[in-house]
Design a protein around this motif. Structure first.
Motif, PDB file in Angstrom:
ATOM      1  N   ARG A 140       0.837  -1.210   0.000  1.00 24.07           N
ATOM      2  CA  ARG A 140       0.000   0.000   0.000  1.00 24.07           C
ATOM      3  C   ARG A 140       0.861   1.245   0.000  1.00 24.07           C
ATOM      4  O   ARG A 140       0.461   2.294  -0.487  1.00 24.07           O
ATOM      5  CB  ARG A 140      -0.931   0.015   1.219  1.00 24.07           C
ATOM      6  CG  ARG A 140      -1.943  -1.128   1.240  1.00 24.07           C
ATOM      7  CD  ARG A 140      -2.957  -1.001   0.126  1.00 24.07           C
ATOM      8  NE  ARG A 140      -3.769  -2.222   0.011  1.00 24.07           N
ATOM      9  CZ  ARG A 140      -4.467  -2.532  -1.073  1.00 24.07           C
ATOM     10  NH1 ARG A 140      -4.453  -1.739  -2.136  1.00 24.07           N
ATOM     11  NH2 ARG A 140      -5.170  -3.636  -1.122  1.00 24.07           N
TER      12      ARG A 140
ATOM     13  N   ASN B 169     -10.811   0.570   2.366  1.00 21.17           N
ATOM     14  CA  ASN B 169     -11.132   0.886   0.965  1.00 21.17           C
ATOM     15  C   ASN B 169     -12.564   0.499   0.575  1.00 21.17           C
ATOM     16  O   ASN B 169     -12.982   0.768  -0.547  1.00 21.17           O
ATOM     17  CB  ASN B 169     -10.087   0.307  -0.002  1.00 21.17           C
ATOM     18  CG  ASN B 169     -10.153  -1.186  -0.181  1.00 21.17           C
ATOM     19  OD1 ASN B 169     -10.997  -1.862   0.420  1.00 21.17           O
ATOM     20  ND2 ASN B 169      -9.253  -1.724  -0.989  1.00 21.17           N
TER      21      ASN B 169
ATOM     22  N   LYS C  64     -15.530   7.374  -0.126  1.00 18.85           N
ATOM     23  CA  LYS C  64     -14.153   7.022   0.173  1.00 18.85           C
ATOM     24  C   LYS C  64     -13.581   7.909   1.274  1.00 18.85           C
ATOM     25  O   LYS C  64     -13.961   9.078   1.394  1.00 18.85           O
ATOM     26  CB  LYS C  64     -13.293   7.212  -1.084  1.00 18.85           C
ATOM     27  CG  LYS C  64     -13.659   6.284  -2.219  1.00 18.85           C
ATOM     28  CD  LYS C  64     -13.214   4.871  -1.931  1.00 18.85           C
ATOM     29  CE  LYS C  64     -13.582   3.905  -3.024  1.00 18.85           C
ATOM     30  NZ  LYS C  64     -13.532   2.502  -2.529  1.00 18.85           N
TER      31      LYS C  64
ATOM     32  N   GLN D  54      -5.123   2.825   1.871  1.00 25.44           N
ATOM     33  CA  GLN D  54      -6.301   2.140   1.314  1.00 25.44           C
ATOM     34  C   GLN D  54      -6.233   0.637   1.556  1.00 25.44           C
ATOM     35  O   GLN D  54      -6.123  -0.180   0.625  1.00 25.44           O
ATOM     36  CB  GLN D  54      -6.450   2.469  -0.161  1.00 25.44           C
ATOM     37  CG  GLN D  54      -6.789   3.939  -0.411  1.00 25.44           C
ATOM     38  CD  GLN D  54      -8.082   4.371   0.256  1.00 25.44           C
ATOM     39  OE1 GLN D  54      -9.148   3.823  -0.042  1.00 25.44           O
ATOM     40  NE2 GLN D  54      -8.018   5.324   1.177  1.00 25.44           N
TER      41      GLN D  54
END
Lengths: 356, 356
Positions: free
Chosen positions: A16, A95, A100, A105
């Motif tokens: 990530r 996520n 969002k 995420q």
């Protein structure tokens, strides 16, 4: 010479971010209940600290009668315990939030489990003599660095309420799965706080301080706080206990299957009590049936695996759901509790498959 | 002893499926223009084939005057060429389609590039004598297995139009980045078809057949076809040339940044001509500026890197977009061309960041 020479197939951590290192466990492809440290998710706030091993001492100080300095040998000599524990990042499944939210995420793999061995924090605190009026215990790690929102340098440190610090299963761990804790996971000593999201399980412990007030540091007063509103901090409250949750490991989301028998499988876990049932729906929530839940220990700090045998004869698209309930009758909600920083996602797990 | 002992940080392949192995390149974390084979995305239809290396012969047969069997030594002796080529799975970015489509949920990393060395397919075809009336060249791999939608066992094989097969840069490759092609990427011989999506670049070549008709196999007549409609096959057409495209590598989507200067960077590529410009918007498409595009070779089979210096003083949320245009004036559309199997996604690349 015959091929394949090197066709072994294995999953890897899912990157990530590299600096600091944040990589998640490929949870859909994990078959064991004991995750090898190489596939254990890595979550860091800062770059890795530099520690001097030969000169390591663990101080216990603050609101105590006898401040102490424990050597590594001291700590290894105390009576120890080994517990199977889920560590779950409070941002696990971030996520999936809609709308969002900003931040790492994480998918469904910011979670791992294994066996941690160590000495109860209580043992060290009692040897230091907790003074009457003590309220919290602050645990500081060796990792430090900058934040995007504040000037200056911050160390990663957090507090526990005194009762949680004194719980006999809150341990100063030094082994993971029968080996010294790997450096990236907190060597030489890591606090393990079962049932709480893993921000509490401070790595690379540098110092432990008892205080007679409520601690406020940015990793407690800014981060790891549920903010229910996008534009203000009203009704904020701290992230602590792990929510009841489940993850479908197989089939994969949006997988194409043929007609016939398929084993739906996954894991379920909770921060209170034990998992009491896991219900599966293969018709988008119209009807539910019990999954077969594997044996679990009474203590419930680990996850349980579950399976459900699905026979599907008709072609088409199917929405499959998993919903876990714990012994405190907490159950996964249909909709997640949206919060601005994206913590504690635990809505019913959903995947869609196509049968052709 | 001083820590960290092992705190090197590196990205890994992102697992989409293990059997068959489908793992994507962590494209956001790639800095080179030459991807190491260990981070080269892996896309398989079946389990890895078993090949006998000591008894390897490459047959060219079918609609030719002189069917031939080439030994490995034969092939290595012909004049060779080395080309820098992007291989992009036609399902790259599939997980961005809305509504969602079934199949492997590739993110932005089903793409890689590097240097392939080999002999033009044309050389082998000319030695075999293409008969007048030849229409296509079928290339068969050693990999085979079952499909979910058809009974029986299928080999992976596909055809090229005769003109594409005779293009001097359509090669039978045997080296990748100056080393023998790694087994997972097609050793000993892999067809490399520049400018086409990578389903055309057949791995582990077993046989090459010239035909005087249009080939129809399931990997050409069922898969790798654009189906614009969800419920019928009207207006379907085959997947061939790579669409003009770009990917933002930094910042990350939903990243939190501080105010100041940030370098927006990424890659752009096309299957026709070369990249002529990359435009960047930091205000959700209201205004656009030119990114600085790195030098590229005239042939344009590789990607180009680009950067854009962004100075941001005001806190808030920003939507950043990248839009590439090629020398045929093809440009990335605002909306993707939705198709049922999810091929060829090339809408303007979009990320959102928060500046605080």
């Amino acid at each position: 010479m015959t091929y394949p020479l090197n066709s072994s197939v294995k999953p890897y951590l899912i990157t990530r971010r590299l600096h600091p290192e944040n990589q998640e466990t490929p949870i859909q492809f994990i078959k064991n209940d004991k995750i090898d440290h190489q596939l254990f998710y890595r979550r860091n706030h800062f770059s890795y600290p530099v520690l001097s091993y030969s000169n390591y001492w663990l101080p216990i100080n603050g609101f105590v009668t006898t401040p102490r300095l424990f050597s590594m040998q001291d700590i290894l000599r105390f009576p120890s315990k080994t517990i199977k524990v889920v560590l779950e990042c409070s941002g696990n499944k971030r996520n999936l939030f809609e709308p969002k939210v900003f931040g790492e995420q994480w998918g469904k793999g910011a979670i791992s489990q294994g066996y941690w061995k160590g000495v109860p924090l209580r043992t060290l605190l009692e040897l230091s003599g907790i003074r009457k009026g003590a309220i919290e215990v602050v645990v500081e790690g060796y990792d430090f660095g900058k934040r995007t929102d504040l000037d200056g340098i911050y160390t990663y440190l957090r507090s526990l309420p005194i009762e949680k610090a004194l719980h006999p299963d809150t341990i100063i761990a030094y082994e993971y799965n029968d080996q010294p804790i790997p450096f990236k996971h907190g060597h030489p000593f890591r606090l393990i706080v079962p049932q709480w999201y893993a921000m509490a399980s401070v790595k690379w412990i540098k110092q432990i301080s008892v205080i007679d007030s409520n601690f406020t540091g940015p990793f407690q007063s800014i981060d790891y706080v549920y903010y229910p509103n996008k534009d203000n901090n009203k009704n904020a409250f701290p992230v602590t206990t792990i929510n009841v949750n489940s993850t479908i490991q197989s089939p994969l989301d949006l997988e194409v299957l043929n007609t016939g028998n398929h084993l739906i499988k996954g894991i379920a876990w909770t921060g209170r009590g034990v998992i009491s049932k896991v219900k599966i729906s293969t018709d988008n929530g119209e009807s539910w049936a019990n999954a077969k839940v594997d044996h679990q220990d009474k203590i419930g700090y680990g996850w349980v695996s579950w399976t459900y045998e699905w026979s599907v004869l008709e072609k088409g698209e199917y929405t499959i759901m998993a919903k876990a309930t714990d012994s405190y009758n907490r159950t996964q909600p249909a909709s997640p509790f949206w919060n601005r920083k994206g913590y504690g996602y635990n809505a019913i797990d959903i995947i869609t498959v196509k049968v052709e």
